[in-house]
Design a protein around this motif. Structure first.
Motif, PDB file in Angstrom:
ATOM      1  N   ARG A   1       0.835  -1.203   0.000  1.00  0.00           N
ATOM      2  CA  ARG A   1       0.000   0.000   0.000  1.00  0.00           C
ATOM      3  C   ARG A   1       0.869   1.253   0.000  1.00  0.00           C
TER       4      ARG A   1
ATOM      5  N   ASN B   1      -1.058  -1.315 -14.475  1.00  0.00           N
ATOM      6  CA  ASN B   1      -2.362  -1.826 -14.908  1.00  0.00           C
ATOM      7  C   ASN B   1      -2.288  -2.463 -16.291  1.00  0.00           C
TER       8      ASN B   1
ATOM      9  N   GLN C   1      -1.381 -14.803  -5.921  1.00  0.00           N
ATOM     10  CA  GLN C   1      -1.822 -14.124  -4.704  1.00  0.00           C
ATOM     11  C   GLN C   1      -0.994 -12.871  -4.426  1.00  0.00           C
TER      12      GLN C   1
ATOM     13  N   ASN D   1      -1.582 -10.167  -7.101  1.00  0.00           N
ATOM     14  CA  ASN D   1      -2.931  -9.657  -6.985  1.00  0.00           C
ATOM     15  C   ASN D   1      -3.061  -8.654  -5.833  1.00  0.00           C
ATOM     16  N   GLU D   2      -2.284  -8.845  -4.785  1.00  0.00           N
ATOM     17  CA  GLU D   2      -2.314  -7.901  -3.667  1.00  0.00           C
ATOM     18  C   GLU D   2      -1.903  -6.501  -4.123  1.00  0.00           C
TER      19      GLU D   2
ATOM     20  N   TYR E   1      -2.013  -5.500  -7.430  1.00  0.00           N
ATOM     21  CA  TYR E   1      -2.944  -5.122  -8.502  1.00  0.00           C
ATOM     22  C   TYR E   1      -4.243  -4.544  -7.941  1.00  0.00           C
ATOM     23  N   GLU E   2      -4.780  -5.148  -6.894  1.00  0.00           N
ATOM     24  CA  GLU E   2      -6.029  -4.661  -6.297  1.00  0.00           C
ATOM     25  C   GLU E   2      -5.901  -3.256  -5.737  1.00  0.00           C
ATOM     26  N   LEU E   3      -4.729  -2.887  -5.299  1.00  0.00           N
ATOM     27  CA  LEU E   3      -4.521  -1.550  -4.716  1.00  0.00           C
ATOM     28  C   LEU E   3      -4.411  -0.460  -5.776  1.00  0.00           C
TER      29      LEU E   3
END
Length: 84
Positions: A39, A54, A74, A77-78, A80-82
């Protein structure tokens, strides 16, 4: 270094030979800023860096799924989601 950023660093290193500026720039940020969390890293990105990630991460996630590398999925993706 946390695992998501370690996986991201590995992905970015694969793109450094393509003559693009962003992979090297992002690798430098990861190496020099010692982010405690993914983050913190994402909050330090420019809009262009976010757009670049992206553009590459969906393909990298797809490749990891195809090879059934679920820890890699996993961790990437942590990050990418942010980005959203």
């Amino acid at each position: 270094m946390n695992k998501p950023l370690a996986y991201l660093r590995e992905v970015l290193s694969n793109y450094t030979n393509e003559g693009q500026h962003y992979p090297s720039q992002l690798l430098s940020k990861i190496a020099n800023n010692h982010y405690n969390t993914e983050r913190d890293f994402v909050l330090d990105l420019s809009e262009q860096e976010i757009q670049y990630l992206n553009s590459i991460l969906p393909n990298e996630l797809s490749n990891a799924m195809e090879s059934e590398d679920f820890p890699r999925v996993q961790q990437l993706n942590e990050v990418y989601e942010l980005l959203f």
